[in-house]
Design a protein around this motif. Structure first.
Motif, PDB file in Angstrom:
ATOM      1  N   TYR A   1       0.909  -1.116  -0.011  1.00 14.67           N
ATOM      2  CA  TYR A   1       0.126  -0.025  -0.023  1.00 14.67           C
ATOM      3  C   TYR A   1       0.889   1.340   0.209  1.00 14.67           C
ATOM      4  N   GLU A   2       0.265   2.569  -0.439  1.00 16.86           N
ATOM      5  CA  GLU A   2       0.980   3.468  -0.597  1.00 16.86           C
ATOM      6  C   GLU A   2       1.138   4.091   0.855  1.00 16.86           C
TER       7      GLU A   2
ATOM      8  N   ARG B   1       2.858  -1.838  13.304  1.00 17.28           N
ATOM      9  CA  ARG B   1       2.557  -1.991  11.856  1.00 17.28           C
ATOM     10  C   ARG B   1       3.132  -3.111  11.266  1.00 17.28           C
ATOM     11  N   THR B   2       2.367  -4.042  10.637  1.00 16.27           N
ATOM     12  CA  THR B   2       2.898  -5.462  10.169  1.00 16.27           C
ATOM     13  C   THR B   2       3.631  -5.050   8.644  1.00 16.27           C
TER      14      THR B   2
ATOM     15  N   GLN C   1      -4.527 -10.814  10.970  1.00 13.57           N
ATOM     16  CA  GLN C   1      -3.768  -9.959   9.866  1.00 13.57           C
ATOM     17  C   GLN C   1      -4.318 -10.224   8.481  1.00 13.57           C
ATOM     18  N   ILE C   2      -4.633 -11.359   8.333  1.00 14.25           N
ATOM     19  CA  ILE C   2      -5.210 -11.957   6.767  1.00 14.25           C
ATOM     20  C   ILE C   2      -6.579 -10.730   6.766  1.00 14.25           C
ATOM     21  N   LYS C   3      -7.353 -11.088   7.720  1.00 17.07           N
ATOM     22  CA  LYS C   3      -8.768 -10.516   7.601  1.00 17.07           C
ATOM     23  C   LYS C   3      -8.745  -9.019   7.219  1.00 17.07           C
ATOM     24  N   THR C   4      -7.642  -8.453   8.088  1.00 17.29           N
ATOM     25  CA  THR C   4      -7.486  -6.940   7.948  1.00 17.29           C
ATOM     26  C   THR C   4      -7.109  -6.455   6.534  1.00 17.29           C
ATOM     27  N   TRP C   5      -5.876  -7.265   6.224  1.00 17.13           N
ATOM     28  CA  TRP C   5      -5.356  -7.147   5.015  1.00 17.13           C
ATOM     29  C   TRP C   5      -6.446  -7.338   3.673  1.00 17.13           C
TER      30      TRP C   5
ATOM     31  N   GLN D   1       4.585 -12.679   0.705  1.00 17.41           N
ATOM     32  CA  GLN D   1       3.354 -12.530   1.553  1.00 17.41           C
ATOM     33  C   GLN D   1       2.482 -11.930   0.906  1.00 17.41           C
ATOM     34  N   VAL D   2       2.931 -10.600   0.132  1.00 13.48           N
ATOM     35  CA  VAL D   2       1.857  -9.740  -0.588  1.00 13.48           C
ATOM     36  C   VAL D   2       1.477 -10.229  -1.920  1.00 13.48           C
TER      37      VAL D   2
END
Length: 87
Positions: A7-8, A32-33, A71-75, A39-40
């Motif tokens: 992300y920016e 912040r992860t 973390q997955i859900k938030t991503w 992973q991305v």
């Protein structure tokens, strides 16, 4: 390898008042992860196939990427919002 979330960058100033208020009450914000490029890439490939993950899919992806389910859900939530902004 590039270790960004994909992300920016957030604005340099940011909203620090919430963080300061939390710190004065004794709570610490979670760091912040920094997702690895691998992973991305895997998250993006999965997102291209399906925009929403069920519980079992989220668990499998979290285990495979060594991330938490949160973390997955938030991503995925953030990625859907990014897509919505682009459209």
């Amino acid at each position: 390898a590039d270790e960004s979330s994909g992300y920016e960058s957030e604005s340099a100033g940011g909203d620090r008042s919430a963080a300061v208020a939390d710190a004065t009450r004794g709570r610490q914000r979670r760091a912040r992860t920094a997702f690895t490029s691998e992973q991305v890439c895997r998250l993006e490939k999965t997102f291209q196939r399906q925009k929403y993950l069920g519980g079992s899919e989220r668990r499998k992806l979290a285990d495979a990427l060594q991330l938490s389910e949160v973390q997955i859900k938030t991503w995925f939530q953030n990625r859907r919002m990014k897509l919505k902004r682009q459209i």
